[in-house]
Write a protein that holds these residues in place. Structure first.
Motif: not given
Length: 318
Positions: A79-81, A87-89, A99-102, A277-284
């Motif tokens: 799902l792109g990381g 709640w963001g893990g 952190e999303p992606g990493t 910013v790029t993840w706000y809508s998915v992981v606020p």
């Protein structure tokens, strides 16, 4: 002329003996601040962030994660990381999520980001204060050509588009030692505001009776400046310094947000907000966690500066 009878003078003298010496103004200001719940709360949060900055290695060691380690097991690569879990893990293993992606631990990056933000803000404030006091004293005490040169320099720096210059300079300079460059660039445009106030007060103080008495007694210029004038600027410098810190914290965060501040992978709250910013809508939560820490720190310093100003100069504050 009315003469007060001795019988009426005795109680007054006794009352003066009871009162004793005049209390220390510094203790009076401290006591006033500590009586205000909002000020105590702000001081508590600032102390918490300072402790995080000082003991960052120990704190992240307790949490079990450093700010640089990737945890691929905490994110979903299909799902792109996106972090696994709600709640963001956030979990017992990652206290504020990842952190999303990493998959890097957000708590560890927040702790080390506090060290970065406070180091830059406090160092820039210290350099700004030193330059502001130095040039303000020189311009105010010596006057003439010295005052003209310093005043024109201050006016030039204050009229210059500081943000644009900061972005241009930091973009052109190498990424090595970026934190030190931030301190220098921020202080370069920050000292004129303090120097103007110091200059104005020095112009007033150098005509006072105690300065004239020191001059008549043969005291040198350095002695007059550093023992007679400078101690009377403490309240002004304290208020200006307290108010400058939140501005510099916000400046560092803004430059990091624009990509010309702290260079990855060094943690920074502004850099984390920029990445979120790029993840706000998915992981606020990735945006809300560093944003909340940053907003509360800036607010705490602003409230503290306002209360310090009110305690030091109640009449002027009103």
């Amino acid at each position: 002329m009315t003469i007060t009878p001795p019988a009426l003078q005795a109680p007054v003298a006794a009352e003066q003996d009871t009162v004793g010496t005049t209390p220390d103004p510094r203790w009076s200001v401290t006591r006033t601040l500590l009586r205000q719940p909002a000020t105590v709360a702000c001081l508590g949060y600032i102390a918490l962030v300072l402790l995080m900055a000082v003991f960052a290695p120990l704190i992240v060691k307790v949490s079990g994660w450093d700010p640089y380690t990737f945890d691929q097991s905490a994110i979903d690569p299909d799902l792109g990381g996106i972090p696994l879990g709600d709640w963001g893990g956030i979990s017992g293993e990652h206290w504020l999520g990842v952190e999303p992606g990493t998959g890097r631990d957000i708590f560890a990056r927040i702790v080390y980001g506090a060290r970065t933000s406070m180091l830059i803000a406090l160092a820039a404030t210290a350099l700004t204060t030193a330059l502001g006091i130095l040039f303000g004293l020189l311009a105010g005490y010596f006057g003439g050509r010295v005052d003209m040169l310093v005043s024109r320099l201050m006016e030039f720096l204050m009229a210059f588009p500081a943000l644009i210059f900061m972005i241009a300079v930091l973009s052109a300079l190498p990424a090595d030692n970026r934190q030190y460059l931030l301190v220098v660039v921020i202080a370069l445009f920050g000292w004129p505001y303090l120097a103007r106030i110091v200059r104005a007060q020095t112009l007033s103080l150098k005509e006072r009776e105690f300065v004239e008495a020191a001059r008549a007694s043969g005291a040198s210029r350095a002695t007059i400046v550093f023992t007679e004038i400078l101690p009377n600027l403490r309240s002004t410098v304290l208020v200006m310094t307290t108010m400058a810190v939140p501005g510099y914290i916000g400046t560092e965060a803004g430059l990091s947000f624009l990509g010309v501040g702290v260079v990855p992978p060094t943690p920074s709250w502004g850099q984390m907000i920029s990445s979120s910013v790029t993840w706000y809508s998915v992981v606020p939560t990735y945006f809300l966690v560093p944003g909340t820490f940053l907003a509360l720190l800036v607010l705490s310093f602003m409230v503290l500066g306002d209360r310090v100003q009110a305690a030091v100069d109640p009449g002027g504050h009103r």
